[in-house]
Write an enzyme that holds these catalytic residues in place. Structure first.
Site, short mmCIF file in Angstrom:
data_model
loop_
_atom_site.label_atom_id
_atom_site.label_comp_id
_atom_site.label_asym_id
_atom_site.label_seq_id
_atom_site.Cartn_x
_atom_site.Cartn_y
_atom_site.Cartn_z
N THR A 186 0.82 -1.22 0.00
CA THR A 186 0.00 0.00 0.00
C THR A 186 0.85 1.26 0.00
O THR A 186 1.86 1.36 0.70
CB THR A 186 -0.92 0.00 1.24
OG1 THR A 186 -1.76 -1.14 1.20
CG2 THR A 186 -1.77 1.25 1.29
N GLY A 240 2.58 -2.81 8.39
CA GLY A 240 2.69 -3.50 9.68
C GLY A 240 4.10 -4.02 9.93
O GLY A 240 4.77 -4.49 9.01
N GLU A 259 -6.75 -5.79 3.03
CA GLU A 259 -6.76 -6.70 1.87
C GLU A 259 -7.79 -6.29 0.81
O GLU A 259 -8.36 -7.13 0.13
CB GLU A 259 -7.03 -8.15 2.32
CG GLU A 259 -5.97 -8.72 3.23
CD GLU A 259 -4.63 -8.89 2.54
OE1 GLU A 259 -4.61 -9.20 1.34
OE2 GLU A 259 -3.59 -8.72 3.22
#
Length: 686
Positions: free
Chosen positions: A180, A219, A469
């Site tokens: 992303t 993350g 997702e």
């Protein structure tokens, strides 16, 4: 006066005729309209299901993975210092989540990456149990093993597995998944980070060309990650011009911190994305790259490779095929989110239902108070949710099995099926769960607002599941596009009249119910027949599909395909939801039919009836518009929903117990099996 009596008599006669007509058309006689009149509370319904043994139902739900979940629960029961407290800072939560993960792997002997590669079904069941402990922990582990580890083993080749797999498993190589970007979320093909090949040094140079290309929400990046799988545009020198040739999006292994001292490596910039609405045990960060050089071998080259001289090769014929194959291998994240969302719904339902069964309020004049779960309004809030928990579980379980089959066979048809099914189930289940968490909080009144009772934490931590997702709206469009593609292939070349005739022939098994007799049938036997329920769901989906195709064709001629799609977008989203609900119901029916224990099968059948009829009632306008359901039948469906909520209430305690979540893992005082108020009072020191 005479005229008034005559008018009243005529009205009474008309009402009698209507009642007789209703009976003739199958409406139920003797329906108990006020469940609150039952005394004692739900006693008769408990009697009906007195033979329902929780252990039989629990064994059926857990299948062969009951022991695996119990091992996770036992590990945390034996390590109370690892359980997440109610009040914890962002910094402390991040360190605790990392400590929990290391303890599971290094002390508990868990091998998540091995499970992911060899037994995906067991992997997802283990992660369901971990999510019950703390969703931050399950997401952090998902980043390490599903995303970072999964990208290496699924997008790389044997050399990458040999070099990294063991270190990823043991946490010697904690990593990130950098897809992303600040300006690009769901549109992965639009990412702007570049990986330019330098032939002279046989290296890729990773760059962030502008602010919008900053990798965002990554993350494990802010604190613990040492590597990142970076998705970037592969740029190769062109022999024909001075402009590098863009080969599309590929994945690269990029070290971001030193293995020795954990310092950020030269050319890499890392920032902390900060405090979030939820999941603050996950250290999300932002990444930028300034001329970061990596060896040629760091290209994850399963679907595309670069030779030392800069020659590109691929087993797939086009950039679109390569991109589709790459994303297809990463579909496991959606599978895990759908499965994990069901676990959240089960936990929230358990807390709300157990509390509602002991919380007493008001009652008949001069008599004791009754449990709030005996109020029809509370039943209509919580019992469909309980039925949905079971329905979603069976659908998600089917998805996991299809995913495991896909990983074993690599069959293209199964890959396509899993891609569409995972997109639809992830979107539908997470959206329903998100709404249900707020309903549960409200249903438990003021005590639902206490942080210790977990609704706030579950709601906040789960909220991002709607975006993870792939944004849910985007994923549902993928489902709609897949349905339209199949529709187009089936009816390619046929005139509209021919297409509609053929569609009706294909729908013959369920369109027959639109005849005048069938549209009025309202008996319990008919409405609780899975054939009627499935046919109703499929009829709605087929009608939405056909009308969507007609509208798109009409608007495309005038507006072009993009604007036509946008003009029909709400219709297409409704189509996708309808299709996914049909799949869920079909899997629920299949599941209860294979249950061997008669009492458990009977309970599951009741839940399935409630799931089906409540959804039909929610969408009754669609069925009325198509004259699929007459007004009398619509009312009968509504009455059945109310009656089924009452029936499920009578066994709701056993049904939530069958989820098998230990009190020590549920950790909500008002959601315990016994002693709710005593435990709750002790939380403030009494």
């Amino acid at each position: 006066m005479e005229s008034g009596r005559a008018s009243a008599g005529a009205m009474e006669a008309a009402l009698n005729r209507l009642q007789k007509l209703a009976l003739h058309l199958g409406s139920e006689a003797g329906f108990e309209s006020s469940p609150l009149s039952a005394e004692p509370t739900a006693a008769r319904l408990s009697e009906k299901h007195s033979q329902l043994r929780v252990e039989k139902l629990q064994a059926f739900l857990a299948g062969s993975y009951k022991v695996d979940k119990e091992r996770i629960y036992a590990f945390f029961q034996n390590h109370p210092e690892l359980q997440t407290p109610v009040e914890i800072s962002k910094v402390e939560h991040r360190e605790l989540a990392y400590k929990q993960m290391k303890a599971l792997v290094q002390e508990g002997g868990l091998k998540p990456l091995t499970l992911l590669m060899t037994d995906p079904a067991k992997y997802y069941n283990v992660f369901e149990a971990i999510g019950t402990v703390d969703l931050s922990l399950s997401i952090k582990m998902g980043v390490q093993y599903s995303l970072w580890g999964g990208s290496v083993v699924n997008l790389g080749t044997q050399k990458h597995k040999d070099k990294y797999a063991v270190a990823i498993e043991t946490l010697e190589a904690p990593g990130c998944f950098a897809m992303t970007e600040l300006h690009h979320g769901s549109n992965v093909q639009g990412v702007q980070t570049t990986a330019t090949y330098d032939i002279a040094r046989q290296e890729f140079v990773i760059n962030t060309p502008n602010e919008g290309a900053t990798k965002w929400w990554i993350g494990n990046a802010a604190c613990h990650g040492k590597f990142a799988t970076v998705f970037a545009r592969l740029k190769l020198p062109s022999a024909k011009s001075h402009i590098d040739e863009d080969m599309g999006v590929h994945a690269f292994i990029v070290p971001i911190r030193s293995l020795e001292d954990h310092k950020v490596l030269p050319g890499v910039e890392i920032r902390d994305c900060g405090y979030k609405v939820g999941l603050n045990g996950v250290d999300n960060g932002a990444l930028r790259f300034r001329n970061v050089r990596i060896p040629r071998e760091n290209l994850l080259n399963r679907f595309g490779d670069v030779a030392p001289d800069g020659t590109y090769s691929s087993p797939l014929p086009s950039a679109s095929k390569r991109f589709a194959a790459t994303l297809g291998e990463l579909v496991g994240g959606r599978v895990g989110l759908a499965y994990g969302s069901v676990a959240v719904l089960k936990a929230a339902s358990t807390i709300a239902i157990r509390y509602s069964s002991v919380r007493q309020q008001f009652g008949p004049p001069g008599e004791p108070e009754i449990a709030i779960l005996d109020y029809q309004s509370q039943q209509l809030k919580l019992m469909p949710m309980l039925a949905s928990s079971y329905a979603f579980y069976f659908a998600a379980d089917y998805l996991v099995k299809r995913y495991a089959e896909m990983k074993m066979t690599h069959d293209e048809a199964i890959v396509a099926d899993v891609h569409a099914l995972s997109a639809g189930l992830k979107a539908h289940i997470t959206a329903y769960t998100a709404k249900s968490l707020s309903v549960c909080r409200e249903a438990c009144g003021g005590h639902g607002y206490a942080a210790v009772n977990r609704f706030g934490a579950l709601r906040n931590d789960h909220d991002i599941f709607l975006t993870f997702e792939g944004d849910n709206t985007v994923l549902l469009q993928q489902v709609a596009a897949d349905l339209l593609k199949q529709y187009k292939e089936k009816f390619s070349g046929g005139a509209l009249a021919v297409t509609w005739l053929y569609l009706r022939q294909q729908m013959a098994t369920y369109t027959s119910q639109t005849n005048p007799v069938a549209t009025h049938r309202g008996s319990a036997e008919h409405l609780r027949d899975p054939t009627f329920q499935l046919n109703a769901f499929r009829y709605r989906t087929a009608t939405l599909l056909h009308t969507a195709a007609l509208r798109l064709r009409k608007h495309s001629a005038r507006l072009g395909s993009f604007q036509a799609w946008n003009r029909c977008l709400n219709h297409l989203l409704t189509l996708a939801e309808s299709h996914i609900e049909s799949v869920i119901l079909a899997k629920f029916v299949e599941s209860y039919k294979r249950c061997q224990d008669p009492e458990a099968r009977s309970a599951l059948k009741t839940l399935c009836d409630l799931y089906a009829l409540e959804r039909i009632w929610k969408n009754i306008g669609s069925f009325r518009n198509e004259d699929y359901v007459a007004p009398s039948k619509a009312k009968a469906i509504q009455r059945q929903v109310e009656l089924l909520c009452y029936e499920v209430r009578g066994m709701s305690g056993q049904l939530v117990d069958a989820f098998g979540i230990p009190d020590s893992m549920l950790r909500a005082p008002i959601g315990l099996k016994t002693g709710q108020y005593a435990e709750y009072s002790s939380m403030i020191g009494w």
